[in-house]
Design an enzyme around this catalytic site. Sequence first.
Site, PDB file in Angstrom:
ATOM      1  N   ASP A   1       0.789   4.169   4.498  1.00  0.00           N
ATOM      2  CA  ASP A   1       0.469   5.301   3.119  1.00  0.00           C
ATOM      3  C   ASP A   1      -0.740   6.159   3.821  1.00  0.00           C
ATOM      4  O   ASP A   1      -1.834   6.175   3.303  1.00  0.00           O
ATOM      5  CB  ASP A   1      -0.066   4.379   1.938  1.00  0.00           C
ATOM      6  CG  ASP A   1       0.832   3.530   1.650  1.00  0.00           C
ATOM      7  OD1 ASP A   1       2.066   3.768   1.598  1.00  0.00           O
ATOM      8  OD2 ASP A   1       0.388   2.436   0.846  1.00  0.00           O
TER       9      ASP A   1
ATOM     10  N   GLU B   1       6.032   8.594  -6.713  1.00  0.00           N
ATOM     11  CA  GLU B   1       4.682   7.927  -6.274  1.00  0.00           C
ATOM     12  C   GLU B   1       4.091   8.851  -5.265  1.00  0.00           C
ATOM     13  O   GLU B   1       4.628   9.826  -4.636  1.00  0.00           O
ATOM     14  CB  GLU B   1       4.582   6.511  -6.248  1.00  0.00           C
ATOM     15  CG  GLU B   1       5.371   6.105  -5.125  1.00  0.00           C
ATOM     16  CD  GLU B   1       5.711   4.551  -4.692  1.00  0.00           C
ATOM     17  OE1 GLU B   1       5.013   3.836  -5.433  1.00  0.00           O
ATOM     18  OE2 GLU B   1       6.488   4.372  -3.926  1.00  0.00           O
TER      19      GLU B   1
END
Length: 507
Positions: A15, A183
């Site tokens: 991420d 997301e």
Amino acid sequence: MTLLSDPVLPGFHPDPSICRVGGDYYLVTSTFEWFPGLPVFHSRDLVHWRQAGHALDRPEQLPLDGVPASGGLYAPTLRHHDGTFYLVCTLVDGREWSGHFVMTASDPAGPWSDAHRLDGEGIDPSLFFDDDGRAWCTGTRPTGRYEGHTEIWLREFDPAALALTGDEHVLWDGAVKGAIWSEGSHLYKIGERYFLLTAEGGTAMDHAVMVARADAVTGPYEGNPRNPILTHRNLGTGHPVIGTGHADLVETPDGEWWAVLLAMRPHHGDRCALGRETFLAPVVWEDGWPVTGGHLEASRPTPSPPPHPWPAVPVCDQFDGPELGPSWNMLRTPRERWWSLAERPGHLRLRVRPESLSDVANPSFAGRRQQHHDFAAFTALDFTPADEELAGLALVQNNDFHVLLVLTSMGLRLIKREQGIETVLARGPAVSGPVKLGFEAHGRWYQASYSVEPGVWTPLGDPVDGDILTSQVAGGFTGTYIGLYATSNGRASTNHADFPWFEYTPL
């Protein structure tokens, strides 16, 4: 698509989020239940990175106590505005509280502020500072319409109050029919348009990067007809890089665009003990949309900033500093000082405590990421165990999946914990005095060995199948750690284990 085949941050660094300040680039990644958390990296060329510090490095900043494996700190975003660095993130499954928060710092190396809680549902918050002086926050939440369906929401962010304000706007719910897990959103203003970059498809084989754009920050957003702009979902498990997604964009001073993203390098099939790593990919613009790879034909394009490698980090830690180096992590928040570099200078001393790696707790374990499929890790141990006590090396995926090479009161043991069940794989001799311990990995196989005579190493048991150290088998979102461990397995103890050095070498 052109993707750099080697990660710029190997090992468990998922991420990634990036920002640029002048000629300096800063990047942060997820850390879930590990402490210190949210490592901040610094680069001057987008390829060579060194760790500047951690955003979460003090127990009082935010509680990780009791978070389960792969709970904790999800998908941070790092931004810089008017001399201040902002980091937003989500604490998932916290025992005291859960939800979004923001931290600030004047220097990305720290110190960072305590966590200020933010409103909003779901996960993956991101900040965007517009050129009109306003700031905005996006996030992801499930809708309940079907399993995995999510939507991206937007609210205004007040940097002075560190709070969300104003009305909420729903921007997006996926680029393809039946989309799941839209997301990891990031907003940018490029020219006169706003661009919404999202991840989609989950973080495994079907991961992808999607983009939409609008004339106003609140929308409506139209999807790129060429979505996804980055994915390896069509390349199969035989490809050396899989699961590409969760990207963030950055522009160099001379106008080049690049994306940092996560992906995995499996050791076979889709199995990867390294976890999700940070990669770099070039971005060009065509017809008003970002294209990953674009017209670049070279298999390994080079960013325009001149190369700026950092000094190499020694492969052997002699434990001769005042604190553990930034590559070392612990599980969850340490509420007591169970490690010492001063009680026996030149050694890392671990107190033998009741907490174990099998507990959802903060055991006496200090580890570093496995960053290569083929590596060797060695240490020396000075320890006199009592009944139920053990200390040595540990390969850790989570509390139900790990491998121990340890000295016990009955001798050396190689122990596998799989699905919460412990099995002694091999037994070695009782050892009095210091013993050297090691793991050597080649792909999925990890060979344990020990040494009681200089230069003489003896294998302990057969190679262990490292598939149990992958999230594809063990579940969750993290990669493998290897490190130093001591426990009394639930009993009170005043004992300690001393480690004079630890060496990790890629092979």
